[in-house]
Design a protein around this motif. Sequence first.
Motif, PDB file in Angstrom:
ATOM      1  N   LEU A 173       0.823  -1.201   0.000  1.00  0.00           N
ATOM      2  CA  LEU A 173       0.000   0.000   0.000  1.00  0.00           C
ATOM      3  C   LEU A 173       0.862   1.258   0.000  1.00  0.00           C
ATOM      4  O   LEU A 173       0.565   2.231  -0.703  1.00  0.00           O
ATOM      5  N   ARG A 174       1.930   1.242   0.780  1.00  0.00           N
ATOM      6  CA  ARG A 174       2.794   2.414   0.851  1.00  0.00           C
ATOM      7  C   ARG A 174       3.448   2.697  -0.496  1.00  0.00           C
ATOM      8  O   ARG A 174       3.506   3.841  -0.958  1.00  0.00           O
ATOM      9  N   MET A 207     -11.897   8.718   3.276  1.00  0.00           N
ATOM     10  CA  MET A 207     -11.241   8.547   4.563  1.00  0.00           C
ATOM     11  C   MET A 207     -10.869   7.072   4.786  1.00  0.00           C
ATOM     12  O   MET A 207     -11.720   6.190   4.695  1.00  0.00           O
ATOM     13  N   GLY A 208      -9.588   6.836   5.064  1.00  0.00           N
ATOM     14  CA  GLY A 208      -9.114   5.499   5.358  1.00  0.00           C
ATOM     15  C   GLY A 208      -8.764   4.669   4.148  1.00  0.00           C
ATOM     16  O   GLY A 208      -8.132   3.614   4.281  1.00  0.00           O
ATOM     17  N   ALA A 209      -9.167   5.101   2.954  1.00  0.00           N
ATOM     18  CA  ALA A 209      -8.868   4.356   1.731  1.00  0.00           C
ATOM     19  C   ALA A 209      -7.475   4.718   1.224  1.00  0.00           C
ATOM     20  O   ALA A 209      -6.906   5.746   1.591  1.00  0.00           O
ATOM     21  N   VAL A 210      -6.925   3.868   0.369  1.00  0.00           N
ATOM     22  CA  VAL A 210      -5.619   4.105  -0.236  1.00  0.00           C
ATOM     23  C   VAL A 210      -5.772   4.026  -1.754  1.00  0.00           C
ATOM     24  O   VAL A 210      -6.267   3.024  -2.283  1.00  0.00           O
ATOM     25  N   LEU A 261      -8.363   1.478  -6.192  1.00  0.00           N
ATOM     26  CA  LEU A 261      -8.640   2.124  -4.917  1.00  0.00           C
ATOM     27  C   LEU A 261      -8.942   1.042  -3.888  1.00  0.00           C
ATOM     28  O   LEU A 261      -9.855   0.240  -4.061  1.00  0.00           O
ATOM     29  N   TYR A 262      -8.153   1.009  -2.822  1.00  0.00           N
ATOM     30  CA  TYR A 262      -8.360   0.049  -1.741  1.00  0.00           C
ATOM     31  C   TYR A 262      -9.230   0.713  -0.678  1.00  0.00           C
ATOM     32  O   TYR A 262      -8.855   1.749  -0.113  1.00  0.00           O
ATOM     33  N   SER A 263     -10.398   0.124  -0.394  1.00  0.00           N
ATOM     34  CA  SER A 263     -11.327   0.702   0.561  1.00  0.00           C
ATOM     35  C   SER A 263     -10.731   0.669   1.967  1.00  0.00           C
ATOM     36  O   SER A 263      -9.763  -0.053   2.245  1.00  0.00           O
ATOM     37  N   ILE A 305      -7.530  -2.033   6.221  1.00  0.00           N
ATOM     38  CA  ILE A 305      -7.385  -2.600   7.571  1.00  0.00           C
ATOM     39  C   ILE A 305      -6.964  -4.067   7.495  1.00  0.00           C
ATOM     40  O   ILE A 305      -6.073  -4.525   8.213  1.00  0.00           O
ATOM     41  N   GLY A 306      -7.588  -4.812   6.595  1.00  0.00           N
ATOM     42  CA  GLY A 306      -7.229  -6.215   6.442  1.00  0.00           C
ATOM     43  C   GLY A 306      -5.822  -6.403   5.915  1.00  0.00           C
ATOM     44  O   GLY A 306      -5.089  -7.298   6.362  1.00  0.00           O
ATOM     45  N   MET A 307      -5.407  -5.561   4.966  1.00  0.00           N
ATOM     46  CA  MET A 307      -4.078  -5.700   4.374  1.00  0.00           C
ATOM     47  C   MET A 307      -2.975  -5.332   5.356  1.00  0.00           C
ATOM     48  O   MET A 307      -1.860  -5.858   5.273  1.00  0.00           O
ATOM     49  N   GLN A 308      -3.243  -4.443   6.270  1.00  0.00           N
ATOM     50  CA  GLN A 308      -2.216  -4.017   7.213  1.00  0.00           C
ATOM     51  C   GLN A 308      -1.773  -5.136   8.150  1.00  0.00           C
ATOM     52  O   GLN A 308      -0.689  -5.062   8.735  1.00  0.00           O
TER      53      GLN A 308
END
Length: 565
Positions: free
Chosen positions: A162-163, A177-180, A186-188, A193-196
Amino acid sequence: MTPVEALTQPSPHARSSPAITDTAGWFGLSGRELFGWLCSPAGATAATGALLCPPLGEEEHNAHETFRILAHRLANRGIVSLRFDYHGIGDSTGRWDDPNRVDAWIQSVTDAAEVLRSTGVAHVVGVGMRLGAALAATAAWHGAVEFAALALWDPCSGKEMLRQGMARRPSEVAPPMGAVDTPGYLYSADTVIGMQSLDIGTLPTGPLAPRILVLGRAERPIPRTLTRRLSGPEVTWGVAHGQAELLDVPMTDSITPEQSLVEVAEFLAAGAATPPVELVNPMRQSLRQHTPSGSAFTESVVSLGRIGLFGILSKPEHAINAPVVALLNVANDRHTGPGRCWVNASRAWADHGFTVVRMDQSGTGDSPCHPGQAFGTMYSRHWLYDLPEALHSPVFGDTPPVLIGLCSGAYSAMEATLVSRVDAVYAINVILHSKTTVRFGPEGDPRRLAARPPTRPFLALSRKWLRPGNLAWRIYRQLAFWHAPASSLDRIIRRGTRVVLVMSRNDGRHFRESAYWTLTHLWRWRRDGQLSLLVDDAVDHPLMTQEGQTWAMQSIERDLLQQYG
């Protein structure tokens, strides 16, 4: 299940082994069917099956051909392989923005492994690249998949992916808000949260596989958590050569990492000693699905033209009286489109009653190459013959079709329109002045009718002085107006085809900069409904931004419904 047969796609990288078969189709449980390719060795026998877990997002587009080559290398070693799209990705069922994505992706690995075992193989080995490595390792740790060997190719955590994706995002619009936001995808907030928490280095102690190969990038520090977690005697470490040239470049510049390909294939093939068995094929060439509104449609794998261009046909149960819509792949990418928007559009338009086929041109995506055609050649001269021939396939019926393409795909659509009966062409950010299309170049062909590349003197000038040369060419086109891109529109419209240009402001200027065409024709074509020029600042050239994808596809959908719905 039936013996492996049907839909054989000869790979440009397996010409020396014509008995290898690549069978495309859907598999898995109802409601979460996945799409994939079962690549079988000669004789359709094997003892070992390899599960190929690709990266996600824009990295998957770059790595698609590398995984195709790996599948054929393994088949040459007697190993059957299954490469697949995770749920909500590629041609699989589901949507990218569905909830619980990470759990669904891990379940996809499990489902694909079970299907690979159902072919009859005694052992399953696996390879995962980037986040695909984390998904495969997590499925193995949970005990859902039993790998005899596992190759972790340039593994990364969800946070790292993601980074890095966020650092390359082309959009200036802030995501929710909170998406990347990353190129194309676009990651919701829920997915983020799941990917982190997805990280091989933080997996609790437990076996992943009896043999593990880890290929890490030499130019990037390997996280200590990963080296500590993968420190047992079963682990071999190596260097992932060529990953930057594969993944960290535009897709058109991506280079297959040959050295790592060889290393991974040799690792997976080691230890496969049991006698081979006759394989059974679990793949289905068609799948009945339902849209969110409840409308039923069927997707089928289709072969188009004599060479067998690859396509996916979305056919509604209750089709309207409208032309078949064809979505052409862009550049060397496959038929799913940027950010998967070709798939989303096909299924959404099927809900409106349109029959849609998304397809790959030769030497791109999942289509074969012609003899002597290099894979990934942009604006290949072979495209001039392939598409008009494909339009005579039974899936298009007797009604002139609608063609939709982006950039090079839009160019192919316009060329086909000049030699075939086409009702309308929707050209997104089409480039008619590409230097690749010059007649004296390696892809030169006298049958290029829509191309308007620089002539030889101006091309030589631009090679020496780029900006002055390009400026001189644009000034010259004011006088020699038959060289202006708008002259191609004139030829197409005279054939009775309606043209819709969906453009960024920069791409659109090429069609409006000629005073002759602007003053004498453009206004009249638009008045008479022969030309629509849809221009918006939201549209980026490759449709890598969410706002660009949304605006372009919604504009096309509105026009389709207005004309045919």
